[in-house]
Scaffold this motif. Structure first.
Motif, PDB file in Angstrom:
ATOM      1  N   THR A 681      23.047  63.138  59.000  1.00 40.65           N
ATOM      2  CA  THR A 681      24.164  62.387  58.390  1.00 40.65           C
ATOM      3  C   THR A 681      25.217  62.654  58.381  1.00 40.65           C
ATOM      4  O   THR A 681      26.337  61.896  58.202  1.00 40.65           O
ATOM      5  N   ALA A 682      25.365  64.088  58.226  1.00 39.42           N
ATOM      6  CA  ALA A 682      26.687  64.675  57.845  1.00 39.42           C
ATOM      7  C   ALA A 682      27.677  64.814  59.275  1.00 39.42           C
ATOM      8  O   ALA A 682      27.535  65.907  59.914  1.00 39.42           O
ATOM      9  N   ARG A 683      28.310  63.928  59.729  1.00 36.73           N
ATOM     10  CA  ARG A 683      29.078  63.866  61.060  1.00 36.73           C
ATOM     11  C   ARG A 683      30.590  64.043  60.728  1.00 36.73           C
ATOM     12  O   ARG A 683      30.873  63.335  59.961  1.00 36.73           O
ATOM     13  N   ILE A 684      31.007  64.747  61.625  1.00 38.64           N
ATOM     14  CA  ILE A 684      32.312  65.182  61.273  1.00 38.64           C
ATOM     15  C   ILE A 684      33.229  63.842  61.716  1.00 38.64           C
ATOM     16  O   ILE A 684      33.193  63.313  62.887  1.00 38.64           O
ATOM     17  N   GLY A 685      34.235  63.882  60.734  1.00 41.76           N
ATOM     18  CA  GLY A 685      35.245  62.387  60.818  1.00 41.76           C
ATOM     19  C   GLY A 685      34.539  61.187  60.299  1.00 41.76           C
ATOM     20  O   GLY A 685      35.570  60.360  60.239  1.00 41.76           O
ATOM     21  N   HIS A 686      33.315  61.245  59.585  1.00 44.59           N
ATOM     22  CA  HIS A 686      32.937  60.029  59.076  1.00 44.59           C
ATOM     23  C   HIS A 686      32.781  60.096  57.761  1.00 44.59           C
ATOM     24  O   HIS A 686      32.282  60.857  57.310  1.00 44.59           O
ATOM     25  N   PHE A 687      33.509  59.190  56.868  1.00 43.11           N
ATOM     26  CA  PHE A 687      33.446  59.360  55.453  1.00 43.11           C
ATOM     27  C   PHE A 687      32.728  57.932  54.831  1.00 43.11           C
ATOM     28  O   PHE A 687      32.911  58.296  53.590  1.00 43.11           O
ATOM     29  N   GLY A 688      31.662  57.067  55.450  1.00 44.22           N
ATOM     30  CA  GLY A 688      31.258  56.348  54.854  1.00 44.22           C
ATOM     31  C   GLY A 688      30.241  56.781  53.771  1.00 44.22           C
ATOM     32  O   GLY A 688      30.073  56.419  52.510  1.00 44.22           O
ATOM     33  N   LEU A 689      29.359  57.741  54.184  1.00 41.33           N
ATOM     34  CA  LEU A 689      28.306  58.224  53.244  1.00 41.33           C
ATOM     35  C   LEU A 689      28.915  59.326  52.309  1.00 41.33           C
ATOM     36  O   LEU A 689      28.573  59.112  51.148  1.00 41.33           O
TER      37      LEU A 689
END
Length: 739
Positions: A681-689
């Motif tokens: 779930t922790a992907r670089i560049g994604h701030f949704g979660l």
């Protein structure tokens, strides 16, 4: 009290011991069985024989087997006991094994029939006499007893099977015991002597088969019972209050758990009770040390009274409206209100007679004696040793090694009073001096001069409650009033000055707090917008650029690919517009201002769904308005969760649940999309979660994510709500921009 042998005296009926194995045992068994069925046998004999027969029948197979196996494994016989002290040392379990017994001794008590006591050179012991066959037991006979051991109901006993009279014996020499040496039951069945004072006598026709004289005797350290067989009844009431020397067998009373409950002396004949001192005549207290033409004052007298107080071995009695100081031989613990007989020798005290070397017998308990009113206009000696009460003024108090001492004033007379050192002094130390009090205590008169004229008196206090405050001196006077006025004015000025200083400090602090809240709100809003722009617009613009580059490269060679890239770029532009609009909504959410959280969620998530997808709203509880930051965070979490379900999960059905409880609100979004592995779930560049999690933490909660590849996703957040908390208009205004 039931003193029957089976119930209270506790020595069980005898059973026949087993005889040797073989022919002799079978013959005895047959003889016993024949005896059981005799029609004229009494019920008591039948019961004893029945228990004997049962024991013999149960033992017969074992004995037969033992004799059959004698050649291969011989059984070791039990040892034979020849002394009484060997049996007394057995435990109840060991005594139950039925050890053979063969002892010689003197019969010290031939009742209650058929049981008796016997004593040899080592000790005395109780014997359960045989009912069948019956043997004659006579006091003083020297006999040889054959039998087996039994547990008894208190101490081990002998169960008689045979008795042979050897001749006439001599009773053992009795040792004189103090009752405290007998009260523990260790001298059970022993021939002994003890002194005491007869408290009661009566004829007992129920405890034993024989008629007996029942006596209750008081001794130093306790009381015990006496039973003496008598052939005819007579009046023994003159024995009451006599001092007697009793010789007999010390027995025990006990309960069903083999626990000692009392001492019972078995006295074989009346001749073994010797009256040493006849009953002392009761003398009125007022007659002590008065002139009499006959007997002098050296004889012991008996005074009956109620205990007013006890101090060590000094006892103060109240009788016939007068007091008496009694000096006891021993420090017997008595309580105030106990009714006692005091037997002692009259002597002259400081101003009134006293009793010396007194023996005290407690008769019962009554209410505390009535205190006499101390009158100073009559001879004081009539109050010596009495419980008195008087009103006085407290002048002084002083702590002494032996207790707290007071000085009182009654009119023109001054007197002292003392409280014992073991009494609590906290209450009396708090009584102001010059208070009017009521004192209750023992009056002690001191006399002097040739004619022993009363000179002074003191009052011995028993407890702190003997001093009762009637009134305290008035505290208000001119000096105290001026002092209190000055203190009050000073405190008032100090309070006013402090209020002024505190008000200024409070204003300064409120100004600083407002500035910090504004700065913090602006900084937080900036950080949020940066996350939103980074997570949406930047990524979307990068995607549009990539799609346009692809369209340019494929425009000539692959028009279809270029067309598809342009359509994707167009969709991304539309989505970027939505995200930009959402960021603007965070600055100014008109939906929450126009409606509640439920309506805002419905209006903000429904446009996010494709045509082929549907959303279901489930609202539980009573929807209420929440604080503005909390409603904003829940709205954005729900919006982000639905957008992710459609955009990344490809969900066709989304369920949004909002549950209102008394102390919390729970928001849950579940879908039937592709789901994902939680470790990815922790992907670089994604701030949704990350944004949803930070919003949950800002409300003091945690974002809970449940997902599995191919099984959809469920996002839950539960926030605690204070029932008394109302929406903060200022925070709500700070979370929105102003147009």
């Amino acid at each position: 009290m039931d003193l029957s042998p089976a119930a209270s005296l506790g020595y069980p009926s005898a059973n026949l011991r087993l005889a040797d194995a073989g022919t002799g045992l079978i013959k005895k068994l047959q003889s016993t069985l024949n005896g059981i069925v005799r029609p004229l046998m009494s019920w008591g004999v039948f019961k004893r024989s029945l228990s004997i027969s049962a024991a013999l029948i149960s033992a017969a197979p074992a004995i037969a087997g033992a004799s059959g196996a004698q050649a291969s494994s011989p059984v070791k016989p039990l040892p034979t006991f020849t002394h009484a002290n060997q049996i007394r040392r057995l435990s109840p379990e060991e005594a139950s094994r039925g050890y053979p017994v063969l002892i010689r001794g003197v019969i010290t008590m031939d009742a209650p029939a058929p049981d008796f006591f016997v004593q040899d050179a080592t000790a005395g012991i109780y014997v359960e006499g045989s009912d069948f066959p019956k043997f004659t037991h006579v006091l003083g006979q020297f006999v040889e007893i054959e039998g087996i051991t039994g547990p008894g109901k208190f101490a081990p006993v002998i169960r008689e099977t045979k008795l042979h009279v050897v001749g006439k014996g001599v009773l053992p020499k009795a040792r004189l015991f103090v009752f405290s040496e007998l009260s523990n039951g260790q001298q059970d069945s022993q021939w002994a002597q003890v002194r005491g004072i007869v408290r009661s006598v009566a004829v007992d026709r129920n405890s034993w088969r024989e008629g007996t004289l029942a006596m209750q005797v008081a001794a130093e350290g306790g009381e015990f019972n006496v039973r003496v067989p008598i052939t005819h009844e007579q009046d023994f009431s003159s024995w009451i209050d006599s001092e007697v020397l009793i010789e007999g067998v010390c027995g025990s009373l006990y309960n069903a758990n083999r626990q000692l409950t009392g001492i019972l002396f078995y006295v074989p004949r009346l001749s073994f009770i010797r009256i040493e001192t006849a009953a002392t005549k009761e003398v009125p207290l007022s007659e002590l040390l008065r002139f009499t033409p006959v007997n002098g004052t050296r004889h012991r007298v008996r005074i009956r009274g109620i205990v007013g107080y006890q101090q060590g071995n000094a006892l103060f009695l109240q009788s016939q409206g007068k007091g008496l100081r009694v000096l006891m031989q021993s420090d017997s613990a008595l309580g105030i209100g106990d009714l006692v007989d005091a037997l002692g020798f009259p002597a002259m005290g400081d101003s009134a007679p006293i009793l010396e070397d007194a023996v005290i017998h407690r008769l019962g308990h009554e209410k505390s004696p009535q205190a006499l009113t101390l009158r100073l206009d009559v001879p004081w000696e009539q109050f010596d040793g009495a419980l008195v009460t008087t009103d006085a003024k407290l002048l002084n108090r002083q702590a002494q090694p032996d207790g707290l001492r007071f000085t009182f004033q009654d009119g023109n007379l001054f007197f002292d009073s003392a409280l014992p050192e073991n009494a609590s002094t906290e209450r009396l130390n708090s009584v102001p001096l010059n208070s009017n009090v009521r004192i209750t205590g023992i009056c002690l008169v001191r006399s002097g001069g040739l004619w022993r004229t009363p000179q002074s008196f003191s009052i011995l206090l028993r407890t702190p409650e003997d001093v009762m405050v009637l009134s305290t001196p008035s505290w208000w006077n001119l000096a105290h009033t001026l002092w209190m006025l000055g203190v009050t004015v000073g405190i008032l000025f100090m309070v006013l000055a402090w209020v002024v200083v505190l008000g200024r400090r409070l204003q300064d602090q409120m100004t600083v707090i407002r500035q910090k809240r504004r700065s913090g709100a602006v900084l937080e809003e900036r950080n949020r917008i940066a996350r939103e722009l980074h997570d949406t617009l930047e990524q979307e613009l990068a995607g549009i650029t990539m799609q346009l580059d692809l369209a340019v490269d494929c425009f000539q060679q692959a028009p279809n690919v270029a067309r598809h890239a342009l359509e994707s770029a167009r969709d991304m532009c539309r989505h970027s517009m939505i995200e930009a609009r959402r960021s603007v909504w965070d600055l100014r959410c008109q939906l929450l201002e126009d409606g509640d959280l439920v309506s805002a969620l419905k209006q903000i998530v429904e446009p996010l769904l494709p045509v082929d997808s549907k959303i279901e709203f489930r609202i539980q509880g009573n929807p209420v308005r929440l604080p503005a930051p909390m409603e904003m965070n829940l709205l954005r979490i729900g919006q982000e969760a639905v957008a992710n379900a459609v955009k990344h999960g490809g969900a066709h059905e989304v369920v949004l649940e909002l549950v209102y409880r008394a102390s919390s609100v729970c928001l849950a979004v579940s879908d039937d999309g592709k789901g994902f592995a939680l470790s990815k779930t922790a992907r670089i560049g994604h701030f949704g979660l990350l944004d949803m999690n930070e919003r949950a933490q800002s409300m003091g909660s945690q974002l809970k994510i449940e997902s599995k590849a191919g099984c959809g996703t469920r996002i839950t957040v539960e926030v605690s709500v204070n029932a008394n908390e109302t929406p903060d208009d200022e925070l709500k205004a700070n979370s929105n921009s102003r147009s």
